[in-house]
Design a protein around this motif. Sequence first.
Motif, PDB file in Angstrom:
ATOM      1  N   ASP A   1       0.094  -3.807   4.980  1.00  0.00           N
ATOM      2  CA  ASP A   1      -1.159  -3.454   5.665  1.00  0.00           C
ATOM      3  C   ASP A   1      -1.088  -3.746   7.080  1.00  0.00           C
ATOM      4  O   ASP A   1      -1.895  -2.950   7.724  1.00  0.00           O
ATOM      5  N   ILE A   2      -0.281  -4.637   7.452  1.00  0.00           N
ATOM      6  CA  ILE A   2      -0.278  -4.945   8.827  1.00  0.00           C
ATOM      7  C   ILE A   2      -0.042  -3.717   9.955  1.00  0.00           C
ATOM      8  O   ILE A   2       0.014  -3.840  11.144  1.00  0.00           O
ATOM      9  N   LEU A   3       0.656  -2.595   9.392  1.00  0.00           N
ATOM     10  CA  LEU A   3       1.140  -1.337   9.918  1.00  0.00           C
ATOM     11  C   LEU A   3      -0.010  -0.496  10.322  1.00  0.00           C
ATOM     12  O   LEU A   3       0.225   0.504  10.975  1.00  0.00           O
ATOM     13  N   GLU A   4      -0.923  -0.851   9.569  1.00  0.00           N
ATOM     14  CA  GLU A   4      -2.288   0.341   9.899  1.00  0.00           C
ATOM     15  C   GLU A   4      -2.697   0.488  11.108  1.00  0.00           C
ATOM     16  O   GLU A   4      -2.650   1.559  11.520  1.00  0.00           O
ATOM     17  N   PRO A   5      -2.840  -0.706  11.822  1.00  0.00           N
ATOM     18  CA  PRO A   5      -3.581  -0.514  13.266  1.00  0.00           C
ATOM     19  C   PRO A   5      -2.580   0.192  14.260  1.00  0.00           C
ATOM     20  O   PRO A   5      -2.877   0.882  15.119  1.00  0.00           O
ATOM     21  N   ILE A   6      -1.128  -0.177  14.108  1.00  0.00           N
ATOM     22  CA  ILE A   6      -0.309   0.770  14.881  1.00  0.00           C
ATOM     23  C   ILE A   6      -0.206   2.138  14.236  1.00  0.00           C
ATOM     24  O   ILE A   6      -0.446   2.837  15.413  1.00  0.00           O
ATOM     25  N   ILE A   7      -0.130   2.479  13.358  1.00  0.00           N
ATOM     26  CA  ILE A   7      -0.187   3.889  12.823  1.00  0.00           C
ATOM     27  C   ILE A   7      -1.452   4.675  13.329  1.00  0.00           C
ATOM     28  O   ILE A   7      -1.550   5.588  13.951  1.00  0.00           O
ATOM     29  N   ARG A   8      -2.654   3.871  13.221  1.00  0.00           N
ATOM     30  CA  ARG A   8      -3.952   4.394  13.491  1.00  0.00           C
ATOM     31  C   ARG A   8      -4.057   4.697  15.131  1.00  0.00           C
ATOM     32  O   ARG A   8      -4.450   5.567  15.588  1.00  0.00           O
TER      33      ARG A   8
ATOM     34  N   MET B   1       0.903  -1.250  -0.065  1.00  0.00           N
ATOM     35  CA  MET B   1       0.205  -0.134  -0.044  1.00  0.00           C
ATOM     36  C   MET B   1       0.805   1.235  -0.067  1.00  0.00           C
ATOM     37  O   MET B   1       2.018   1.174   0.727  1.00  0.00           O
ATOM     38  N   THR B   2       0.434   2.357  -0.749  1.00  0.00           N
ATOM     39  CA  THR B   2       1.146   3.341  -0.616  1.00  0.00           C
ATOM     40  C   THR B   2       1.007   4.332   0.335  1.00  0.00           C
ATOM     41  O   THR B   2       0.041   4.009   1.217  1.00  0.00           O
ATOM     42  N   SER B   3       2.007   5.411   0.916  1.00  0.00           N
ATOM     43  CA  SER B   3       1.723   6.098   1.809  1.00  0.00           C
ATOM     44  C   SER B   3       0.337   7.072   1.869  1.00  0.00           C
ATOM     45  O   SER B   3      -0.547   6.983   2.649  1.00  0.00           O
ATOM     46  N   GLU B   4      -0.101   7.417   0.535  1.00  0.00           N
ATOM     47  CA  GLU B   4      -1.429   7.881   0.245  1.00  0.00           C
ATOM     48  C   GLU B   4      -2.734   7.148   0.617  1.00  0.00           C
ATOM     49  O   GLU B   4      -3.475   7.550   1.198  1.00  0.00           O
ATOM     50  N   ALA B   5      -2.649   6.055   0.309  1.00  0.00           N
ATOM     51  CA  ALA B   5      -3.548   4.970   0.448  1.00  0.00           C
ATOM     52  C   ALA B   5      -3.518   4.728   1.917  1.00  0.00           C
ATOM     53  O   ALA B   5      -4.721   4.629   2.593  1.00  0.00           O
ATOM     54  N   MET B   6      -2.474   4.742   2.748  1.00  0.00           N
ATOM     55  CA  MET B   6      -2.458   4.460   4.252  1.00  0.00           C
ATOM     56  C   MET B   6      -2.976   5.642   4.708  1.00  0.00           C
ATOM     57  O   MET B   6      -3.920   5.527   5.776  1.00  0.00           O
ATOM     58  N   VAL B   7      -2.757   6.947   4.427  1.00  0.00           N
ATOM     59  CA  VAL B   7      -3.471   8.023   4.976  1.00  0.00           C
ATOM     60  C   VAL B   7      -4.702   8.007   4.708  1.00  0.00           C
ATOM     61  O   VAL B   7      -5.425   8.330   5.679  1.00  0.00           O
ATOM     62  N   ASN B   8      -5.229   7.743   3.605  1.00  0.00           N
ATOM     63  CA  ASN B   8      -7.002   7.442   3.365  1.00  0.00           C
ATOM     64  C   ASN B   8      -7.462   6.465   4.018  1.00  0.00           C
ATOM     65  O   ASN B   8      -8.741   6.695   4.780  1.00  0.00           O
TER      66      ASN B   8
ATOM     67  N   SER C   1       7.092   1.558  23.589  1.00  0.00           N
ATOM     68  CA  SER C   1       6.298   0.822  23.205  1.00  0.00           C
ATOM     69  C   SER C   1       5.871   0.647  21.781  1.00  0.00           C
ATOM     70  O   SER C   1       5.535  -0.461  21.110  1.00  0.00           O
ATOM     71  N   ASP C   2       5.804   1.776  21.014  1.00  0.00           N
ATOM     72  CA  ASP C   2       5.847   1.749  19.618  1.00  0.00           C
ATOM     73  C   ASP C   2       6.875   1.232  18.978  1.00  0.00           C
ATOM     74  O   ASP C   2       6.609   0.630  17.992  1.00  0.00           O
ATOM     75  N   LYS C   3       8.229   1.379  19.404  1.00  0.00           N
ATOM     76  CA  LYS C   3       9.298   0.748  18.750  1.00  0.00           C
ATOM     77  C   LYS C   3       9.180  -0.648  19.083  1.00  0.00           C
ATOM     78  O   LYS C   3       9.466  -1.533  18.071  1.00  0.00           O
ATOM     79  N   ALA C   4       8.635  -1.028  20.234  1.00  0.00           N
ATOM     80  CA  ALA C   4       8.573  -2.630  20.505  1.00  0.00           C
ATOM     81  C   ALA C   4       7.661  -3.271  19.192  1.00  0.00           C
ATOM     82  O   ALA C   4       7.841  -4.421  19.032  1.00  0.00           O
ATOM     83  N   ALA C   5       6.537  -2.553  19.124  1.00  0.00           N
ATOM     84  CA  ALA C   5       5.268  -3.362  18.140  1.00  0.00           C
ATOM     85  C   ALA C   5       6.017  -3.280  17.018  1.00  0.00           C
ATOM     86  O   ALA C   5       5.817  -3.717  15.986  1.00  0.00           O
ATOM     87  N   LEU C   6       6.976  -2.069  16.531  1.00  0.00           N
ATOM     88  CA  LEU C   6       7.157  -1.854  15.174  1.00  0.00           C
ATOM     89  C   LEU C   6       8.500  -2.853  14.688  1.00  0.00           C
ATOM     90  O   LEU C   6       8.954  -2.974  13.556  1.00  0.00           O
ATOM     91  N   ARG C   7       9.295  -3.244  15.917  1.00  0.00           N
ATOM     92  CA  ARG C   7      10.554  -4.116  15.816  1.00  0.00           C
ATOM     93  C   ARG C   7      10.433  -5.165  15.005  1.00  0.00           C
ATOM     94  O   ARG C   7      11.507  -5.343  14.002  1.00  0.00           O
TER      95      ARG C   7
END
Length: 117
Positions: A45-52, A1-8, A102-108
Amino acid sequence: MTSEAMVNRIKENLQLKTEDHDLQIVDTVMLICDYCNIDPACIPDILEPIIRRKIKGILDYEAANGTGYQPEIASIKEGDGTITWAQTEGNTKATIYGLSDSDKAALRRHRRLRGYV
């Protein structure tokens, strides 16, 4: 997914109808892409919940305290005008607007080595 699609997708999931928070969302997406060494044109796509959740935390903080950063006060001493700020893991500017431990642990687990696809 592109960054624009992620933002949307994030705007849709958080039900943000205006473009008031687009810059904050884009900045957070780019921050996470930079931390994970991910190309902004190919975000999993799996990063969407973390970013949200990160964006939701920023929006909730700004709704309660206004925009910008306002540290909490631990104590005020009037005699010589001393103010002691309460700095904990959850209320520093770096953890609210940046990536906390905690964010870094989820993204690691999503980090990639530089130079590898």
